[in-house]
Design a protein around this motif. Structure first.
Motif, mmCIF file in Angstrom:
data_model
loop_
_atom_site.group_PDB
_atom_site.id
_atom_site.type_symbol
_atom_site.label_atom_id
_atom_site.label_comp_id
_atom_site.label_asym_id
_atom_site.label_seq_id
_atom_site.Cartn_x
_atom_site.Cartn_y
_atom_site.Cartn_z
ATOM 1 N N ILE A 107 0.858 -1.186 0.000
ATOM 2 C CA ILE A 107 0.000 0.000 0.000
ATOM 3 C C ILE A 107 0.897 1.241 0.000
ATOM 4 N N LEU A 108 0.320 2.371 -0.387
ATOM 5 C CA LEU A 108 1.059 3.629 -0.428
ATOM 6 C C LEU A 108 0.643 4.485 0.772
ATOM 7 N N VAL A 109 1.626 4.939 1.541
ATOM 8 C CA VAL A 109 1.368 5.685 2.773
ATOM 9 C C VAL A 109 2.109 7.016 2.717
ATOM 10 N N ASN A 110 1.440 8.079 3.150
ATOM 11 C CA ASN A 110 2.064 9.390 3.236
ATOM 12 C C ASN A 110 2.956 9.437 4.479
ATOM 13 N N ARG A 111 4.250 9.627 4.275
ATOM 14 C CA ARG A 111 5.187 9.588 5.389
ATOM 15 C C ARG A 111 4.882 10.672 6.432
ATOM 16 N N ARG A 112 4.331 11.808 5.982
ATOM 17 C CA ARG A 112 4.088 12.925 6.914
ATOM 18 C C ARG A 112 2.972 12.602 7.900
ATOM 19 N N THR A 113 1.948 11.929 7.424
ATOM 20 C CA THR A 113 0.754 11.724 8.249
ATOM 21 C C THR A 113 0.502 10.262 8.579
ATOM 22 N N MET A 114 1.223 9.339 7.943
ATOM 23 C CA MET A 114 1.007 7.895 8.071
ATOM 24 C C MET A 114 -0.400 7.504 7.608
ATOM 25 N N ARG A 115 -0.984 8.329 6.758
ATOM 26 C CA ARG A 115 -2.320 8.057 6.231
ATOM 27 C C ARG A 115 -2.208 7.298 4.911
ATOM 28 N N VAL A 116 -3.114 6.351 4.711
ATOM 29 C CA VAL A 116 -3.134 5.599 3.463
ATOM 30 C C VAL A 116 -3.481 6.528 2.300
ATOM 31 N N VAL A 117 -2.670 6.473 1.249
ATOM 32 C CA VAL A 117 -2.952 7.211 0.018
ATOM 33 C C VAL A 117 -3.600 6.290 -1.013
ATOM 34 N N ASP A 118 -3.071 5.084 -1.123
ATOM 35 C CA ASP A 118 -3.618 4.103 -2.066
ATOM 36 C C ASP A 118 -3.490 2.717 -1.448
ATOM 37 N N GLY A 119 -4.587 1.944 -1.460
ATOM 38 C CA GLY A 119 -4.541 0.583 -0.939
ATOM 39 C C GLY A 119 -5.433 0.355 0.265
ATOM 40 N N LEU A 176 -5.531 -2.879 2.720
ATOM 41 C CA LEU A 176 -5.352 -2.777 4.173
ATOM 42 C C LEU A 176 -6.467 -3.523 4.900
ATOM 43 N N LEU A 177 -7.710 -3.358 4.442
ATOM 44 C CA LEU A 177 -8.833 -4.066 5.045
ATOM 45 C C LEU A 177 -8.706 -5.572 4.828
ATOM 46 N N ALA A 178 -8.232 -5.969 3.646
ATOM 47 C CA ALA A 178 -8.030 -7.400 3.370
ATOM 48 C C ALA A 178 -6.978 -7.991 4.310
ATOM 49 N N ALA A 179 -5.927 -7.218 4.598
ATOM 50 C CA ALA A 179 -4.899 -7.695 5.533
ATOM 51 C C ALA A 179 -5.480 -7.904 6.926
ATOM 52 N N LYS A 180 -6.372 -7.016 7.331
ATOM 53 C CA LYS A 180 -7.023 -7.186 8.635
ATOM 54 C C LYS A 180 -7.894 -8.436 8.642
ATOM 55 N N LEU A 181 -8.614 -8.672 7.513
ATOM 56 C CA LEU A 181 -9.454 -9.866 7.429
ATOM 57 C C LEU A 181 -8.615 -11.141 7.439
ATOM 58 N N ARG A 182 -7.405 -11.080 6.924
ATOM 59 C CA ARG A 182 -6.513 -12.237 6.936
ATOM 60 C C ARG A 182 -5.888 -12.461 8.322
ATOM 61 N N GLY A 183 -6.045 -11.487 9.190
ATOM 62 C CA GLY A 183 -5.454 -11.609 10.510
ATOM 63 C C GLY A 183 -4.007 -11.153 10.583
ATOM 64 N N GLN A 184 -3.542 -10.403 9.577
ATOM 65 C CA GLN A 184 -2.166 -9.917 9.595
ATOM 66 C C GLN A 184 -2.023 -8.815 10.647
ATOM 67 N N GLU A 185 -0.815 -8.686 11.155
ATOM 68 C CA GLU A 185 -0.506 -7.615 12.093
ATOM 69 C C GLU A 185 0.298 -6.489 11.450
ATOM 70 N N ALA A 186 0.892 -6.744 10.271
ATOM 71 C CA ALA A 186 1.698 -5.746 9.567
ATOM 72 C C ALA A 186 1.472 -5.914 8.069
ATOM 73 N N ILE A 187 1.884 -4.898 7.308
ATOM 74 C CA ILE A 187 1.676 -4.917 5.856
ATOM 75 C C ILE A 187 2.832 -4.192 5.181
ATOM 76 N N ASP A 188 3.184 -4.631 3.959
ATOM 77 C CA ASP A 188 4.227 -3.964 3.172
ATOM 78 C C ASP A 188 3.733 -2.595 2.720
ATOM 79 N N VAL A 189 4.626 -1.610 2.732
ATOM 80 C CA VAL A 189 4.232 -0.261 2.336
ATOM 81 C C VAL A 189 5.294 0.358 1.437
ATOM 82 N N ASP A 190 4.862 1.286 0.593
ATOM 83 C CA ASP A 190 5.705 2.278 -0.070
ATOM 84 C C ASP A 190 5.360 3.619 0.564
#
Length: 360
Positions: free
Chosen positions: A68-80, A84-98
């Protein structure tokens, strides 16, 4: 255009995406992973929110999801957001980001562009609302630049702008997809260029363009139009001065067979050429070279090559004549006289066509 590391207008608005080490992300790079709890929900262009069904489809897929793409200034999701919701449904605790580094307005533009290019498509209402918001943040962007971001036609963006413009200050220039500013009122800009060309005849195209706020190509176009108009005015004035004289005969005689009355006509033609002068001849040749009907045809290009001689001044002819070898003077003079006869007949035939067209 904003600085490097920000969103710029090129073919479309592009965000500079970096990995955690500050370099461009690549398939082989080790991507950072962020805890899901540290990621802020997106400022999404989706008016109806996220689609649970789409997120479940992603969660149930065996494929590895892109970062997913995250804004470094705000840590807010820009794209994805759906990933992110799919990762939560899978039970993941972390996710790859750009990461990208931008302000809120830039982040929204990038989010719209990303969602237009891939993933669950934005509806037309969502694209229209996004265009309205981008116009509010960047009123100087052109219709085509915004259309390239939101995935609408530039005409649709123009209609949104007209509704939006009732409550905003008018802008004098707009920035296109290439990042260049151009005046909104093209007629006023060209009038200013014309005035500057008249007042500052020694200035370069770039100097005039910089002062008028236009491109050098626009200055060149205005200058060519002025040159053509000046040549036309000079010809019209010459024709008005000769109006009392008798109309030219319809026949096309050669110089050897012309009567005594032909000398005044030839002298009159020479006077017109001399009145035009070297500057007028050069302007006329520039106008002819820029005419597509001549430049884009084989016969037209051949004619332009022949007419290049017309732009030469008396000094050029004197220099060429002085370089002719003495033992060839008579032969070249004979050929020059024959060329003159051919050109005379050619000119007379063209004038006859012009008279026939007027009478028709």
């Amino acid at each position: 255009m904003k600085q490097e590391g920000r969103i710029v207008i090129a073919q479309s608005v592009v965000g500079v995406v970096e990995n955690s080490d500050g370099g461009r992300s690549a398939p082989s790079a080790v991507l950072p992973r962020l805890p899901l709890a540290d990621i802020v929900q997106p400022d999404s262009p989706r008016l109806s929110g996220l689609s649970d069904e789409h997120a479940r489809l992603l969660a149930n897929s065996d494929a590895e999801l892109p970062p997913i793409l995250v804004n470094r200034r705000t840590m807010r999701v820009v794209d994805g957001a759906h990933r992110l919701l799919a990762a939560k449904l899978r039970g993941q605790e972390a996710i790859d980001v750009d990461f990208c580094d931008c302000d809120n307005d830039e982040a929204f533009v990038l989010a719209v562009e990303k969602n237009v290019m891939h993933g669950l498509p934005l509806s037309r209402a969502e694209r229209t609302a996004a265009a309205d918001r981008i116009l509010g943040a960047y009123p100087e962007w052109s219709d085509r630049a915004i259309a390239a971001v939101v995935g609408l036609s530039h005409k649709t963006v123009g209609s949104i702008r007209r509704r939006f413009a009732k409550n905003t200050e008018p802008v004098t220039h707009r920035r296109g997809r290439d990042g260049r500013l151009r005046p909104v009122n093209g007629a006023a800009a060209r009038a200013k260029v014309s005035s500057l060309l008249a007042d500052r005849q020694g200035a370069s195209l770039r100097e005039i363009a910089r002062e008028a706020g236009v491109s050098p190509d626009t200055v060149r176009s205005v200058r060519n139009v002025r040159d053509v108009r000046n040549v036309r005015d000079a010809r019209d004035e010459s024709r008005r001065a000769e109006a009392p004289t008798a109309a030219a005969p319809r026949a096309v005689p050669s110089p050897e067979h012309e009567g005594p009355q032909a000398a005044p006509r030839r002298a009159s033609a020479c006077v017109r050429i001399q009145e035009t002068g070297p500057a007028g001849r050069s302007a006329l040749m520039r106008s002819l070279r820029s005419d597509p009907s001549l430049r884009l045809s084989e016969s037209g290009r051949a004619l332009l090559r022949l007419l290049d001689v017309y732009a030469m001044g008396p000094d050029d002819w004197a220099r060429i004549g002085g370089d002719v070898p003495a033992h060839r003077l008579g032969e070249i003079a004979q050929l020059a006289r024959e060329c003159g006869r051919i050109w005379h007949n050619f000119a007379a035939a063209l004038e006859q066509r012009q008279r026939d067209a007027v009478e028709a």
